[in-house]
Design a protein around this motif. Structure first.
Motif, PDB file in Angstrom:
ATOM      1  N   GLU A 242      32.409  32.968  24.934  1.00 34.28           N
ATOM      2  CA  GLU A 242      33.089  34.121  24.352  1.00 34.28           C
ATOM      3  C   GLU A 242      32.868  35.405  25.151  1.00 34.28           C
ATOM      4  O   GLU A 242      33.808  36.158  25.406  1.00 34.28           O
ATOM      5  N   ALA A 243      31.649  35.658  25.583  1.00 36.11           N
ATOM      6  CA  ALA A 243      31.362  36.894  26.323  1.00 36.11           C
ATOM      7  C   ALA A 243      32.135  36.920  27.642  1.00 36.11           C
ATOM      8  O   ALA A 243      32.688  37.954  28.025  1.00 36.11           O
TER       9      ALA A 243
ATOM     10  N   ASN B 289      35.903  37.431  26.896  1.00 32.37           N
ATOM     11  CA  ASN B 289      36.178  38.815  26.522  1.00 32.37           C
ATOM     12  C   ASN B 289      36.157  39.748  27.729  1.00 32.37           C
ATOM     13  O   ASN B 289      36.935  40.693  27.811  1.00 32.37           O
ATOM     14  N   ARG B 290      35.269  39.475  28.661  1.00 32.30           N
ATOM     15  CA  ARG B 290      35.208  40.309  29.870  1.00 32.30           C
ATOM     16  C   ARG B 290      36.489  40.107  30.705  1.00 32.30           C
ATOM     17  O   ARG B 290      37.013  41.065  31.285  1.00 32.30           O
TER      18      ARG B 290
ATOM     19  N   LYS C 216      39.407  39.510  29.544  1.00 34.76           N
ATOM     20  CA  LYS C 216      40.511  40.183  28.864  1.00 34.76           C
ATOM     21  C   LYS C 216      40.679  41.632  29.317  1.00 34.76           C
ATOM     22  O   LYS C 216      41.764  42.189  29.261  1.00 34.76           O
ATOM     23  N   LYS C 217      39.584  42.248  29.774  1.00 38.29           N
ATOM     24  CA  LYS C 217      39.654  43.633  30.253  1.00 38.29           C
ATOM     25  C   LYS C 217      40.606  43.700  31.414  1.00 38.29           C
ATOM     26  O   LYS C 217      41.191  44.628  31.762  1.00 38.29           O
TER      27      LYS C 217
END
Length: 127
Positions: A119-120, A123-124, A126-127
Motif C-alpha cells: 500500500e505505501a 500510494n507513493r 499515485k503522486k
C-alpha cells in the motif's frame, strides 16, 4: 511518422508484424491487447509510446531479469529513461529510484507485481 521515431530512438528501419498497429491504437488512447510471439518485439510496443507520451509508463513484470535487461538495453542505446523496482533492491535504492521518478528523470518504470500490492509503495506511485 512512427517509423521516424523507431529509427531515431531504436535504430530500426521498419516495424515487425503487429507492432505499428498496436502503437497506433495506444497513441489514440485505446485499450490494446497485443499478442506477439517470443522475440516478436513486444517491448517496442510500450517503449516507443512511453517516449512520445507525457508522464510515466509503468510496466508490471514478474521477471526480474527481464526488467534489468530492458533497462540496460535502453541505457546502452543512450536512452537513460528507465529504471526498475523489485524486491531484490534495498530500501535505500528504492527511495533513490523513486526520487528520480519524482524529478522527471524516468519515463519507464518496471515494477514487480508484489511491489504494487504494498500500500505505501502504491500510494507513493499515485503522486
Amino acid at each position: 511518422m512512427l517509423t521516424k521515431y523507431l529509427s531515431r530512438y531504436f535504430g530500426y528501419d521498419s516495424f515487425r508484424d503487429g507492432q505499428e498497429e498496436i502503437i497506433q491504437h495506444l497513441l489514440k488512447g485505446e485499450h490494446v491487447l497485443g499478442v506477439l510471439p517470443t522475440g516478436g518485439g513486444k517491448s517496442i510496443c510500450y517503449q516507443l509510446p512511453a517516449l512520445l507520451f507525457p508522464g510515466i509508463t509503468i510496466v508490471v513484470s514478474p521477471l526480474i531479469s527481464l526488467m534489468e535487461d530492458q533497462v540496460i538495453q535502453l541505457k546502452n542505446m543512450g536512452l537513460f529513461i528507465a529504471t526498475y523496482i523489485n524486491s531484490q533492491l534495498s530500501y535505500e535504492e528504492i527511495v533513490y529510484r523513486l526520487k528520480g521518478l519524482e524529478q522527471g528523470k524516468t519515463k519507464i518504470l518496471y515494477v514487480s507485481p508484489e511491489k504494487l500490492q504494498q500500500e505505501a509503495f502504491f500510494n507513493r506511485l499515485k503522486k
